[in-house]
Scaffold this motif. Structure first.
Motif, PDB file in Angstrom:
ATOM      1  N   ALA A 420      -5.484   2.265  -1.011  1.00  0.00           N
ATOM      2  CA  ALA A 420      -4.768   2.036  -0.947  1.00  0.00           C
ATOM      3  C   ALA A 420      -3.168   1.733  -1.806  1.00  0.00           C
ATOM      4  N   ARG A 421      -3.219   1.972  -3.340  1.00  0.00           N
ATOM      5  CA  ARG A 421      -2.391   2.223  -3.847  1.00  0.00           C
ATOM      6  C   ARG A 421      -2.015   4.120  -3.960  1.00  0.00           C
ATOM      7  N   LEU A 422      -2.833   4.908  -3.672  1.00  0.00           N
ATOM      8  CA  LEU A 422      -2.651   6.005  -3.168  1.00  0.00           C
ATOM      9  C   LEU A 422      -2.502   6.803  -1.510  1.00  0.00           C
ATOM     10  N   ARG A 423      -2.337   5.758  -1.599  1.00  0.00           N
ATOM     11  CA  ARG A 423      -2.183   6.251   0.706  1.00  0.00           C
ATOM     12  C   ARG A 423      -0.766   5.293   0.437  1.00  0.00           C
ATOM     13  N   PHE A 424      -0.456   4.161  -0.033  1.00  0.00           N
ATOM     14  CA  PHE A 424       1.253   3.518   0.519  1.00  0.00           C
ATOM     15  C   PHE A 424       2.244   4.257  -0.669  1.00  0.00           C
ATOM     16  N   PRO A 425       3.384   3.806  -0.256  1.00  0.00           N
ATOM     17  CA  PRO A 425       4.433   4.109  -1.306  1.00  0.00           C
ATOM     18  C   PRO A 425       4.550   3.090  -2.051  1.00  0.00           C
TER      19      PRO A 425
END
Ligand SMILES: Nc1ncnc2c1ncn2[C@@H]1O[C@H](COP(=O)(O)OP(=O)(O)OP(=O)(O)O)[C@@H](O)[C@H]1O
Length: 886
Positions: A420-425
Motif C-alpha cells: 500500500a505504501r508503494l502504490r498509494f500516493p
C-alpha cells in the motif's frame, strides 16, 4: 443546528451536525451494518454547512438513492438510501424536522432538471443503441438458423455422433475444409456433422452478442456540480476541496477546474501524485489544459465531463465491460503467436481462458494488460481504447501473476502495508492505508490470518493474499495467470469461487487456467487453439458439445493430434461465433498506434526517495524475519576469518625479522581473506533479484522506480557486506602482527576499507548474475566459478605483471585490485619473495607502497562496482513490462 434522524434496521439515531458518522461493516464505525454487500467503511453521513450529505467511501457495491448509484449526495428528511444493492441492500431512512434544505430534488441532478437536454440525448442514444443491438442479435439468430438449415441440407451429413476417441472434431459450417482425420478421403465418412444436442442458447448472454458494452458516456453521471464564471473548483481527497473524491488514488489537493471569466474552462494539475488525464493522456505535472466540450478529465477512479456549465462526474465503480478486437501479436521473424483474437464480455463477468501449452494464453494476457501490447487490434475498456489511454486506464487493471507477488517471509498485514505504501500516493495517511487494508482483508476473509507469515498459509490462502494486494487500489479489471496451478481440487474450487465473488461484486475478472474442473462457474470461456487463435468463445456449458467431445482431455488431445487443422476457421464458421463474437469481429482490424512511451508509463505515486525508503524498510523486514538467515550472514565471514588464522605465518602480516628476508605467509593470509570476502559479498546478492523477479515485474508496472529498487538492494546489501567485512577483518587481523604504520590510516583500517570495497564490488557482481539467470538454481555454479576465478587472478599465486594478455585480463578481476590495495599497505611487493630471483627489482606495480597506488586500487574497485551497477540496471530492463523499458 438542524438534526437528522436516521433509521436503520428498526433502530434510530439522532445525528449531531457537529460530527460525522461512518456507516459500514467496521465494528469500530458509528453505524455497524452486518451485511456482506456493505463495505468495511462504506459511507459517511455529515453536515456540510448547507445540508446533510452522504458520501460513499469508494465502496465495492455502491450507495444508491432512487435506484442510482451515488458518490456524494445531499440528503434530508424523506430520503432513503440503499447500501450495497440498489433494491434490496440495507436501507437507511432519514427523517427530522430540521433536516437540511438541500434534500432530495437537487441532489439527483438529472431528476431535478427533468427537461435537461444532454441527459435526454444520452438516454435517446442509449435507446437507439439498445435497438441497434437487438437488431444485431436478431440478425445473428437469423444467420444461425439459416446456417443450421444449410447444415441439415449438406450432403453426406451423418446423424451419428462420433466417438470422441476416434473422431476429430465435427465441421459445423458447410464449405469449410475436410476433417483432419479424413485425409485418406471418404467425404461421406463423417464430414459435415451438424452439432447435436448443443444448440446455442437462443439469446446471447447479458451485454449482447459480443458483450457489447454500454458507451461510457451513456452511463448516468454519479454527481453533477454547478459551475459559475470565474469560479475555481478544486478536486482532491481532502474534505476542504470543493469537489471531494474519496479515492486513495487521488491526492489530497489533486487538480483545479477553472471557469475563466471569458467563458472558457481549464483544468490545472496541482502536482498530483497519480496524475490528471485529459482524454486518457496525462497532463504535465502542475500543467494546465483548456477543455473543450468533448474532453474527458480523469482523476483517480473518477472522470469528469463538462456539459454546459455543469460538471458531470462518473465514478468507475468497477462495473465495466471489456472487449478485445482482432488482437494479433507478431514476433521477430514475422511469426504470429496470437492471431486475430476477438471476444467481449459485459460488466461483472468472469471469463476463463484455457488452451494447450503454447497456444498463446500468456501472450494474450500480456496484450490485454498492456504488458506487451498487440501489434494489431484494440482492447476496449468500457469502450475506451486501452492502448491509447493506457497511462490512465492501466491504474484500473489488477494483475495476479502465477507466482506470488508478495514476500512470503512477511506477515499478511505487513506485506500489504508495504504494498500500500508503494502504490498509494505519497500524501495518504497511515490511517487511510490501514483502513483500506482492513477493508480488503475483510472482503477476502483474511482477517483471521493477517498476523500470520505468508509462508505458513495454504496455497489457496496465499493466492487470496496476492488477490488482496491487487484489490488495494480497487481495479475494475482483474487478470489472473493460472491462480490454481499447484492447488488441490478443493483449493481450486475455493479460488474460482473467490473470483466468482469478485465478479459478482462488480468487477470483470479474466483468468487463464489449466484447470478445467471449475469452468462452469464462469460466465464465458475462451478456448485458444495451437498457433494462438480462438477455437471457441461462449458459455462454458456449451463448449464440450461445440467440440463434439465429452471431456476436455479429448479436446486437448485433438488439439495435439491435429495441430495444423484450421481450428480458427471452424470457429468462424460456427453458430456460436455468430452468437458470441461476430459483432465484435465485424469492426475492421486496426494497427496499434501507441502513444509515446513517456505517455504510457504510470506516474510514480511516491517520490523516488519515499520509494527507496519503503523498499529499504521492506527488505530489512524480510531479512529480519528470517533469524536463521541472519545468523548465517554473521557466521559466514566469522568462519572465513577464523579459517585464515590457522594459516602458519611466523610474522603475521608484518615485516620479517632477520635472518628471514621475506614473509610469504602474508600473501597467503590476504588471499584467503580476500577470496572469502569475494565469496561472501557475491553470495549475499546472487539470489536477490531472481527470487523476486515476478514481484519486481508487477511493481514496476505499477510505477516502481528501477533505480530506487536497485539502490534499495545496493544500500541494504552494502551495509550487510560492510559489517561482514569488519567481522572478517576483525577476526583475521586480530591474532596477526601488522605493520607499524599504514599509508594514510592505521594499517588495519586501511586494509579493512579495501576488503569492504571488494565485498561491495563482489556483491554487485552477484547482482549481475542474479539479473542474468533464468532460474535460481543457475546462480550457485556461477557463484563458485566467480570465486575460483578470483583465486587464480589475485596475483599472489603466480606473476601476473609483465605477462601480456594475462596482466590485462587480470585487471578485470576485483580480487586483483583488492590484493593490490592491501598489498600497498603491507608493502607486499617487498614482503613476498620476488617472482624472478635473478631480477629482484621487477615488482608488481600495483603493489607499490604509495598513497597514490592505494587510492588508485580502491578507486578501481569502486568504479567497477559502479559499472556493474549500470550493467544490472540494463539487465533489469529485460524483466520489465515492455512499456516500462526506457
Ligand atoms: N518473444 C517471443 N518470440 C518468439 N516466440 C515466442 C515469444 N513469446 C512466446 N513465443 C511463442 O509463442 C507461443 C505462445 O506462447 P505463450 O507463452 O503465450 O503460450 P501459453 O499458452 O501461455 O503456454 P503455457 O500454457 O505453456 O504457459 C509459444 O510457442 C512460444 O514459444
Amino acid at each position: 443546528m438542524p438534526e437528522l434522524v436516521l433509521e436503520l434496521n428498526g433502530r434510530t439515531w439522532t445525528l449531531d451536525p457537529s460530527r460525522s458518522y461512518t456507516l459500514g461493516r467496521d465494528p469500530q464505525g458509528d453505524l455497524v451494518i452486518d451485511d456482506a454487500r456493505v463495505s468495511w467503511r462504506h459511507a459517511t453521513v455529515s453536515w456540510a454547512g448547507g445540508g446533510w450529505v452522504i458520501e460513499d467511501h469508494g465502496s465495492t457495491n455502491g450507495t444508491y438513492a432512487e435506484g442510482r448509484r451515488v458518490q456524494r449526495l445531499e440528503i434530508g428528511a424523506g430520503s432513503s438510501i440503499h447500501l450495497g444493492n440498489a433494491t434490496d441492500g440495507p436501507r437507511v431512512s432519514l427523517t427530522g424536522a430540521d433536516a437540511g434544505q438541500g434534500a432530495s430534488g437537487a441532489a439527483y441532478g438529472g431528476q431535478a432538471a427533468p427537461g435537461w437536454a444532454p441527459q435526454q440525448q444520452a438516454q435517446a442514444q442509449a435507446q437507439q443503441q439498445a435497438q441497434a443491438q437487438q437488431q444485431a442479435q436478431a440478425q445473428a439468430q437469423q444467420q444461425a438458423q439459416a446456417q443450421a438449415q444449410a447444415q441439415q441440407r449438406a450432403p453426406g451429413r451423418q446423424q451419428g455422433w462420433p466417438q470422441p476417441q476416434q473422431q476429430a472434431p465435427q465441421q459445423q459450417a458447410p464449405g469449410q475444409g475436410q476433417f483432419p482425420h479424413q485425409q485418406d478421403g471418404g467425404s461421406g465418412g463423417s464430414g459435415g456433422h451438424a452439432p447435436r444436442g448443443h444448440e446455442p442458447s437462443a439469446a446471447p448472454g447479458p451485454g449482447g452478442a459480443a458483450g457489447a458494452p454500454p458507451v461510457h458516456g451513456d452511463r448516468s453521471p454519479t454527481t453533477f456540480h454547478q459551475f459559475s464564471l470565474g469560479r475555481v473548483m478544486r478536486i482532491g481527497r481532502a474534505l476542504e476541496n470543493e469537489l471531494v473524491v474519496s479515492d486513495l488514488q487521488v491526492s489530497r489537493h489533486h487538480a483545479e477546474f477553472t471557469a475563466t471569466p471569458d467563458g472558457r474552462y481549464e483544468i490545472h494539475d496541482l502536482g498530483s501524485h497519480n496524475g490528471t488525464y485529459v482524454n486518457g493522456q496525462p497532463i504535465a505535472k502542475s500543467g494546465t489544459v483548456h477543455l473543450g466540450p468533448t474532453d474527458i478529465v480523469g482523476v483517480g477512479h473518477s472522470t469528469f465531463r463538462l456539459v454546459g456549465d455543469r460538471l458531470e462526474e462518473f465514478v468507475d465503480t468497477g462495473e465495466v465491460s471489456f472487449s478485445a478486437r482482432h488482437l494479433t501479436v507478431t514476433v521477430d521473424g514475422g511469426k504470429q503467436i496470437l492471431k486475430d483474437v476477438s471476444f467481449g464480455v459485459p460488466e461483472k463477468s468472469l471469463v476463463a481462458v484455457i488452451g494447450p501449452s503454447g497456444s498463446g494464453k500468456s501472450t494474450l494476457l500480456k496484450a490485454l494488460t498492456g504488458y506487451r501490447p498487440a501489434d494489431q487490434g484494440d482492447v476496449l475498456y468500457d469502450n475506451r481504447n486501452l492502448y491509447k489511454q493506457f497511462a490512465e486506464l492501466r491504474q484500473r487493471i489488477g494483475l495476479v501473476p502465477q507466482d506470488d507477488i508478495l514476500h512470503k517471509e512477511l506477515t499478511v498485514k505487513k506485506a500489504l502495508k508495504y504494498a500500500a505504501r508503494l502504490r498509494f500516493p505519497g500524501d495518504t495517511a497511515e490511517a487511510e492505508r490501514e483502513a483500506r487494508i482492513g477493508e480488503v482483508l475483510g472482503e477476502l476473509k483474511l482477517d483471521i490470518h493477517k498476523g500470520k507469515k505468508i509462508t505458513s498459509l495454504s496455497g489457496g490462502q496465499r493466492k487470496r493474499v496476492s488477490v488482496a494486494l491487487e484489490l488495494l487500489t480497487k481495479p475494475s479489471l482483474i487478470f489472473l495467470d493460472e491462480p490454481t496451478s499447484g492447488l488441490d481440487p478443493g483449493m481450486d474450487r475455493d479460488v474460482m469461487q473467490l473470483l466468482r465473488g469478485l465478479a459478482d461484486d462488480g468487477r470483470t475478472v479474466l483468468v487463464v487456467t489449466h484447470s478445467v474442473a471449475e469452468l462452469a462457474i464462469c460466465d464465458k470461456l475462451l478456448v485458444m487453439a495451437p498457433g494462438g487463435s480462438v477455437a471457441y468463445f461462449g458459455p462454458p456449458e456449451e463448449a464440450l458439445n461445440f467440440f463434439g467431445y465429452t471431456s476436455w482431455a479429448d479436446v486437448f488431445s485433438a488439439f495435439e493430434n491435429y495441430r495444423d487443422y484450421d481450428w480458427a476457421g471452424r470457429w468462424r464458421g460456427s453458430q456460436h461465433y455468430q452468437m458470441y463474437a461476430a459483432d465484435i469481429d465485424a469492426v475492421a482490424a486496426q494497427s496499434v498506434h501507441m502513444p509515446p512511451p513517456q505517455q504510457m508509463r504510470p506516474p510514480k505515486a511516491q517520490s523516488w526517495a519515499a520509494q527507496l525508503w519503503t523498499l529499504i524498510r521492506r527488505y530489512a523486514s524480510v531479512i529480519a524475519s528470517d533469524k536463521g538467515f541472519m545468523a548465517l550472514l554473521v557466521a559466514l565471514p566469522a568462519v572465513l576469518g577464523v579459517v585464515s588464522t590457522v594459516i602458519p605465518a611466523k610474522f603475521g602480516l608484518g615485516p620479517p625479522e632477520l635472518p628471514s628476508r621475506f614473509n610469504s605467509g602474508a600473501g597467503t593470509i590476504m588471499l584467503v581473506l580476500m577470496v572469502g570476502m569475494c565469496f561472501t559479498g557475491a553470495a549475499n546478492s546472487v539470489r536477490e533479484l531472481i527470487k523476486e523477479r515476478v514481484i519486481y515485474e508487477r511493481e514496476r508496472a505499477t510505477g516502481l522506480s528501477r533505480s530506487a529498487y536497485l539502490m534499495s538492494k545496493v544500500i541494504t546489501l552494502g551495509v550487510i557486506t560492510a559489517i561482514q567485512g569488519v567481522i572478517i577483518c576483525g577476526i583475521g587481523f586480530f591474532p596477526r602482527a601488522l605493520p607499524a604504520e599504514g599509508l594514510i590510516m592505521p594499517p588495519a583500517v586501511e586494509m579493512c576499507l579495501v576488503v569492504i570495497a571488494l565485498g561491495i564490488t563482489s556483491m554487485m557482481f552477484g547482482l549481475v548474475i542474479s539479473s542474468l539467470v533464468k532460474t535460481a538454481e543457475k546462480t550457485m555454479p556461477l557463484l563458485v566459478m566467480f570465486a575460483i576465478v578470483q583465486v587464480v587472478f589475485t596475483g599472489v599465486l603466480f606473476q601476473l605483471f609483465d605477462s601480456p594478455g594475462l596482466e590485462q585480463f587480470a585487471w578485470l578481476m576485483p580480487a586483483r585490485w583488492a590484493i593490490a590495495g592491501a598489498g600497498t599497505t603491507l608493502d607486499l611487493a617487498h614482503l613476498m619473495a620476488p617472482w624472478d630471483i635473478n631480477n629482484p627489482t621487477s615488482l608488481d606495480p600495483l603493489w607499490s607502497h604509495s598513497v597514490g597506488q592505494w587510492i588508485m586500487n580502491i578507486s578501481v574497485l569502486l568504479l567497477m562496482a559502479a559499472a556493474l551497477g549500470v550493467v544490472v540496471s540494463r539487465l533489469l530492463r529485460r524483466h520489465e513490462p515492455e512499456v516500462m523499458r526506457k
